[in-house]
Write a protein that holds these residues in place. Sequence first.
Motif, PDB file in Angstrom:
ATOM      1  N   LEU A  30       0.829  -1.206   0.000  1.00 48.70           N
ATOM      2  CA  LEU A  30       0.000   0.000   0.000  1.00 48.70           C
ATOM      3  C   LEU A  30       0.865   1.258   0.000  1.00 48.70           C
ATOM      4  O   LEU A  30       0.654   2.174  -0.823  1.00 48.70           O
ATOM      5  N   VAL A  31       1.845   1.309   0.897  1.00 50.75           N
ATOM      6  CA  VAL A  31       2.666   2.521   1.016  1.00 50.75           C
ATOM      7  C   VAL A  31       3.544   2.708  -0.222  1.00 50.75           C
ATOM      8  O   VAL A  31       3.710   3.831  -0.716  1.00 50.75           O
ATOM      9  N   ALA A  32       4.092   1.621  -0.748  1.00 56.31           N
ATOM     10  CA  ALA A  32       4.940   1.722  -1.943  1.00 56.31           C
ATOM     11  C   ALA A  32       4.141   2.261  -3.129  1.00 56.31           C
ATOM     12  O   ALA A  32       4.612   3.132  -3.870  1.00 56.31           O
ATOM     13  N   ALA A  33       2.922   1.742  -3.320  1.00 61.67           N
ATOM     14  CA  ALA A  33       2.063   2.219  -4.418  1.00 61.67           C
ATOM     15  C   ALA A  33       1.698   3.680  -4.219  1.00 61.67           C
ATOM     16  O   ALA A  33       1.708   4.476  -5.173  1.00 61.67           O
ATOM     17  N   LEU A  34       1.383   4.051  -2.985  1.00 62.31           N
ATOM     18  CA  LEU A  34       1.018   5.433  -2.682  1.00 62.31           C
ATOM     19  C   LEU A  34       2.185   6.384  -2.952  1.00 62.31           C
ATOM     20  O   LEU A  34       2.009   7.446  -3.565  1.00 62.31           O
ATOM     21  N   VAL A  35       3.389   6.003  -2.522  1.00 65.57           N
ATOM     22  CA  VAL A  35       4.575   6.843  -2.734  1.00 65.57           C
ATOM     23  C   VAL A  35       4.835   7.015  -4.230  1.00 65.57           C
ATOM     24  O   VAL A  35       5.127   8.125  -4.702  1.00 65.57           O
ATOM     25  N   ALA A  36       4.720   5.932  -4.998  1.00 66.57           N
ATOM     26  CA  ALA A  36       4.957   5.995  -6.445  1.00 66.57           C
ATOM     27  C   ALA A  36       3.967   6.937  -7.123  1.00 66.57           C
ATOM     28  O   ALA A  36       4.347   7.759  -7.975  1.00 66.57           O
ATOM     29  N   VAL A  37       2.688   6.827  -6.766  1.00 70.48           N
ATOM     30  CA  VAL A  37       1.666   7.689  -7.365  1.00 70.48           C
ATOM     31  C   VAL A  37       1.886   9.148  -6.963  1.00 70.48           C
ATOM     32  O   VAL A  37       1.739  10.064  -7.788  1.00 70.48           O
TER      33      VAL A  37
END
Length: 686
Positions: A522-529
């Motif tokens: 979740l956090v990795a996807a959020l940071v990328a976006v």
Amino acid sequence: MKDVSVKKKKYQKLIMLSIILILLGSVLAHLFNTSFYSTKLSRISFDTEKGELSGLLYIPNGANSQDPRPTIITTHGYLNSSEMQDAVAIELSRRGYVVLALDMYDHGHSINNTEFSSSSAFFSFWPTSIYDAVQYMYEQDYVLKDEAGNGIIAVGGHSMGGFSSTMAMVQDEQDYATTGIRKIHAGLTMGSDYSWSSYLGVTGDVAFQAYGPRIVGKVAAHYDEFFFDQEAFASGESVVYKDYTNTEEGRKFLGNPAEPQSETWYNLENGGKRIIYTPREIHPRNHFSITTTGHAIDFYNVAFEEYTSTNQNSANLPSGNQIWFLKELFSFVAMIGFFLLLVPLVLLISDLPFFSKLKTEINPEIKGPGTKKDKIIYWIIFSISALFPALFFPTLMDKAGTGMTVLKVFSVLVIALSVVKVIMGFVKKDKEGFKAIITGPALLSAVSIILLLILINSSNVLKLNSYFNEPTTNQILYWAMVVTSVVAIIGLFTHYLNKNSQSISLKQYGFVVNWKSILASLVAALVAVLIAYLILFIIDTVFKVDFRIWTWAVKTFGSSHLVAALKYAPFFFLYFYVTGITVNANTGHMKGWKGYVAASVLNVGGLVLYLILQYGKLFITGTALFPSQSLSSILLFALIPTLLVATIYSKVLFKRTGNIYTGVFLNTFLVTMITVANTTLYSGLI
């Protein structure tokens, strides 16, 4: 370790390529958007009685208080934003005219601060948008007025923007009766007649009277999905061939000539001029067309022929000399870079200590069908799964029709069969054991009950209100909810039908039981976006361009869009969660590009076929396959490529991380934001 290092370098190279594409595309898009810096481009906003209007302002070099220019205020249609007027804005500004490409209220960056109910929401944004902008532009010293103080301003727009332009001319004529000044000199509407303005008392006859001596034109495409045929509009089946010039309304607009012709100027007794253009186009093609843009250039050159400045050296450019499509091309290059950035960014982030937990053991793919019989069954189920979202698309977007009854019957049958299966299992007490007997049927029954409730309560599910305040997002998500339920039923059925299902672990489907892995995903996807959108905001600030091609766009957004995204994200999550599991489970055994093609067909193949049949029949016979599906079909032009990108993300990240969640979270954040930022958001809804 060497393999890890090689992959890391590969991700870094992909990120660098993405950044290069974004920068190169944005710089060149800006170059063409400003006509090689011969135009000053800025994003402006100004307060009105209703709220705040925003837009992109194109001021040709040399236009100032000493050399004021004829001015064009142009705006978009329902669900769109100012960038959709790129073609007109670029071509007319490079010919020396001032152009304001306007965001109507509750679109793009404009906000409507007045309160209204859901029943009047559709009439809350367009009736005054253009005329409010006219009041602002009339006061600017670079906008030309004649000796009597009349504004040399033209208004124009596409679809709802056309209705807004019509209303502006009517309002201007009403004010003229008091002030003796006409602020609007001319008007060109695209893709709009008087169907919706008539609800506010502005019928064709009222508008024709109000136009007075103004120069007014219409773009009335032969294949417009909405307008230019009153009988078709009234019947609700408007996706048919039209010939507006030869309708009663069209003839009246032109002054009732004996044999009206399109692309022909008609002079009226009151001094006005009228013209109708009828390109062989569909509704959304108007603002992405060399033909229609050429018509707009010709129209405004005639409208302003008495007021061309001696400094407008480019005013005599032929209408065929156009560069706007190069701006669109390079915006698309930047868009490719944006989408290319996200996966390697997520995977590079996953090498960091905390984020490494998102990577789980890569389990063997679920085996494909072995026997001939299994292959036949597999492809039958595959075809049904691919076609279902398209077959029921019209009925689900409208929440009406026989399709709703079919789905209700389907859900009841699944519930009944599941209950029978459980009862039989209890009676037989076979070797499968208690858990195996009830698990599949119980899950099938639960999902079917949810589906039935969604269908029975359709009028109250994702109903337009102050919480769910984006009407088309509500439509898309209702479709997605039903698709999610049916896909889950088919997936469960396929799993328990499989003789080897007991040997398939949940991890092979991508389930992750470790909460740390889910949190890291979740956090990795959020940071990328967040990083990707930060780049977009910087690009928009510096170059005044977003990432787009035609109706498909990645736009900047405001705080109200972010709030809406938080409300809609859970629904997108469920859709991508279920479809992500299904796609990877059913195409994982296919190697290389075949797997990606199969996954794409499974998710969007039916929708692509729907569009081909819908418009193919329209162009061949003059009547679409589903003549009542106008707006819904148009929404697919942006939805299909978005879902295609999401499908690729899902497969790549599942293959690289071993869990489904990374792709699901990335798709949820990205698609939710793209969707809510590219449609109407009713901020004043109560």
